[in-house]
Design an enzyme around this catalytic site. Structure first.
Site, PDB file in Angstrom:
ATOM      1  N   GLY A  42      38.863  46.813  33.271  1.00  0.00           N
ATOM      2  CA  GLY A  42      38.737  45.437  34.242  1.00  0.00           C
ATOM      3  C   GLY A  42      37.309  45.222  34.836  1.00  0.00           C
ATOM      4  O   GLY A  42      37.126  44.693  35.401  1.00  0.00           O
ATOM      5  N   ASP A  96      35.297  49.077  38.177  1.00  0.00           N
ATOM      6  CA  ASP A  96      35.930  47.849  39.730  1.00  0.00           C
ATOM      7  C   ASP A  96      36.595  48.442  40.399  1.00  0.00           C
ATOM      8  O   ASP A  96      36.242  47.628  41.032  1.00  0.00           O
ATOM      9  CB  ASP A  96      36.289  46.415  38.133  1.00  0.00           C
ATOM     10  CG  ASP A  96      38.180  47.884  37.985  1.00  0.00           C
ATOM     11  OD1 ASP A  96      37.320  49.203  37.659  1.00  0.00           O
ATOM     12  OD2 ASP A  96      38.935  47.692  37.421  1.00  0.00           O
ATOM     13  N   ASP A  99      39.260  54.211  43.429  1.00  0.00           N
ATOM     14  CA  ASP A  99      41.279  54.881  43.950  1.00  0.00           C
ATOM     15  C   ASP A  99      40.582  56.483  44.055  1.00  0.00           C
ATOM     16  O   ASP A  99      40.330  56.469  45.240  1.00  0.00           O
ATOM     17  CB  ASP A  99      41.488  54.112  43.287  1.00  0.00           C
ATOM     18  CG  ASP A  99      43.303  53.866  43.867  1.00  0.00           C
ATOM     19  OD1 ASP A  99      43.618  53.669  44.937  1.00  0.00           O
ATOM     20  OD2 ASP A  99      44.563  54.754  43.029  1.00  0.00           O
ATOM     21  N   PHE A 148      47.174  46.957  46.873  1.00  0.00           N
ATOM     22  CA  PHE A 148      46.622  46.602  45.917  1.00  0.00           C
ATOM     23  C   PHE A 148      46.127  45.472  45.065  1.00  0.00           C
ATOM     24  O   PHE A 148      46.889  44.474  46.041  1.00  0.00           O
ATOM     25  CB  PHE A 148      48.178  46.148  45.133  1.00  0.00           C
ATOM     26  CG  PHE A 148      48.380  46.700  42.874  1.00  0.00           C
ATOM     27  CD1 PHE A 148      48.212  47.654  42.239  1.00  0.00           C
ATOM     28  CD2 PHE A 148      48.371  45.271  42.449  1.00  0.00           C
ATOM     29  CE1 PHE A 148      47.832  48.200  40.840  1.00  0.00           C
ATOM     30  CE2 PHE A 148      47.853  45.259  40.728  1.00  0.00           C
ATOM     31  CZ  PHE A 148      48.117  46.644  40.440  1.00  0.00           C
ATOM     32  N   VAL A 149      45.180  45.063  44.376  1.00  0.00           N
ATOM     33  CA  VAL A 149      44.189  43.869  43.835  1.00  0.00           C
ATOM     34  C   VAL A 149      44.459  43.833  42.534  1.00  0.00           C
ATOM     35  O   VAL A 149      44.706  44.776  42.094  1.00  0.00           O
ATOM     36  CB  VAL A 149      42.982  44.395  44.823  1.00  0.00           C
ATOM     37  CG1 VAL A 149      42.942  44.875  46.093  1.00  0.00           C
ATOM     38  CG2 VAL A 149      42.660  45.676  43.981  1.00  0.00           C
TER      39      VAL A 149
HETATM   40  P1  IMP Z   1      41.593  56.321  39.823  1.00  0.00           P
HETATM   41  O1  IMP Z   1      41.495  57.375  39.022  1.00  0.00           O
HETATM   42  O2  IMP Z   1      42.953  56.471  40.783  1.00  0.00           O
HETATM   43  O3  IMP Z   1      40.638  56.038  40.580  1.00  0.00           O
HETATM   44  O4  IMP Z   1      41.863  55.070  39.606  1.00  0.00           O
HETATM   45  C1  IMP Z   1      41.042  54.261  39.437  1.00  0.00           C
HETATM   46  C2  IMP Z   1      41.545  53.174  38.035  1.00  0.00           C
HETATM   47  O5  IMP Z   1      43.207  52.400  38.323  1.00  0.00           O
HETATM   48  C3  IMP Z   1      40.719  51.885  37.868  1.00  0.00           C
HETATM   49  O6  IMP Z   1      39.722  52.063  37.656  1.00  0.00           O
HETATM   50  C4  IMP Z   1      41.930  50.800  37.711  1.00  0.00           C
HETATM   51  O7  IMP Z   1      42.176  50.199  36.604  1.00  0.00           O
HETATM   52  C5  IMP Z   1      43.556  51.149  38.273  1.00  0.00           C
HETATM   53  N1  IMP Z   1      43.229  50.459  40.278  1.00  0.00           N
HETATM   54  C6  IMP Z   1      43.384  51.326  41.650  1.00  0.00           C
HETATM   55  N2  IMP Z   1      43.533  50.568  41.979  1.00  0.00           N
HETATM   56  C7  IMP Z   1      43.844  49.140  42.002  1.00  0.00           C
HETATM   57  C8  IMP Z   1      44.701  48.221  41.948  1.00  0.00           C
HETATM   58  O8  IMP Z   1      44.525  47.763  43.057  1.00  0.00           O
HETATM   59  N3  IMP Z   1      44.356  47.071  41.049  1.00  0.00           N
HETATM   60  C9  IMP Z   1      44.609  46.881  40.346  1.00  0.00           C
HETATM   61  N4  IMP Z   1      44.138  48.301  38.888  1.00  0.00           N
HETATM   62  C10 IMP Z   1      43.454  49.140  40.431  1.00  0.00           C
HETATM   63 MG    MG Z   2      39.826  50.408  35.224  1.00  0.00          MG
END
Ligand code: IMP
Ligand code: MG
Length: 194
Positions: A42, A96, A99, A148-149
């Site tokens: 991403g 990218d 979350d 969600f994006v």
């Molecule tokens: P985290 O461990 O929850 O911070 O997850 C982050 C990862 O989840 C990012 O690097 C993305 O690959 C994926 N992700 C989280 N939110 C989105 C979204 O809204 N769209 C697409 N991928 C997402």
């Molecule tokens: Mg990612």
């Protein structure tokens, strides 16, 4: 199509913000040569544009990781490791989107174990309201709403990474049912997004 997703950040907004971030990074690392680490897949669009907005000697390297044990787990498997050693280097992790922060926390721990001189984080999107793992993020493009994006590297089932703008999905159920529902946006950059 417009009831399934709407444009959240236009191509122009993204490119403008990326240039500003490039200037911030250039200032912050004056006289140094950071190693920019991108997490596949991403982050690659953002990395490609960001590096061209940074006026410093720099290196890029890539890591690929996958989460397992469910999306709320911080358990991560390294699928592809860095090509070069980051011991003694100034590392800038380019993401990218952050979350929950669980994936990045894990990644930062593994990177710190390699004795870099410093590690900082640059993310295009920060879904800060969803944060579980507290993180210091010195460089951030946009504070993103809890939606969600897709687009500009971000995917839904590997689709839509090549959109030059970012869409916020309104109707996730409809997109799950019909993963091609947003295909009409793929030609939209001819006219520019709404
Ligand atoms: P985290 O461990 O929850 O911070 O997850 C982050 C990862 O989840 C990012 O690097 C993305 O690959 C994926 N992700 C989280 N939110 C989105 C979204 O809204 N769209 C697409 N991928 C997402
Ligand atoms: Mg990612």
């Amino acid at each position: 199509m417009d009831d399934i997703a709407t444009v959240l950040y236009t191509e122009e907004q993204i490119q403008h913000r990326v240039r500003e971030l490039g200037e911030e990074v250039t200032q912050a690392y004056t006289g140094r040569s950071p190693v920019l680490i991108s997490v596949l897949k991403g982050g690659v669009m953002f990395l490609a544009d960001l590096t061209r907005a940074i006026d410093l000697q720099l290196r890029v390297d890539f890591m690929s990781i996958s989460r397992y044990g469910g999306s709320s787990s911080g358990i991560v498997r390294v699928l592809k490791d860095l090509d070069q050693d980051v011991g003694g280097e100034d590392v800038l992790v380019v993401e990218d989107i952050i979350d929950t922060g669980l994936t990045l926390s894990y990644l930062l721990n593994t990177l710190w174990a390699r004795d870099p001189a410093s590690i900082r984080v640059c993310t295009l999107l920060d879904k800060s309201v969803r944060r579980i793992a507290p993180l210091d993020i010195p460089f951030r493009g946009f504070d993103c709403p809890d939606r969600f994006v897709v687009g500009y590297g971000l995917d839904h089932g590997e689709r839509y990474r090549n959109l030059p703008f970012i869409l916020a999905v309104q109707d996730q159920e409809e997109l799950e049912a019909n993963p091609d529902a947003l295909v009409g946006f793929l030609g939209a950059h001819a006219e520019g997004p709404a």
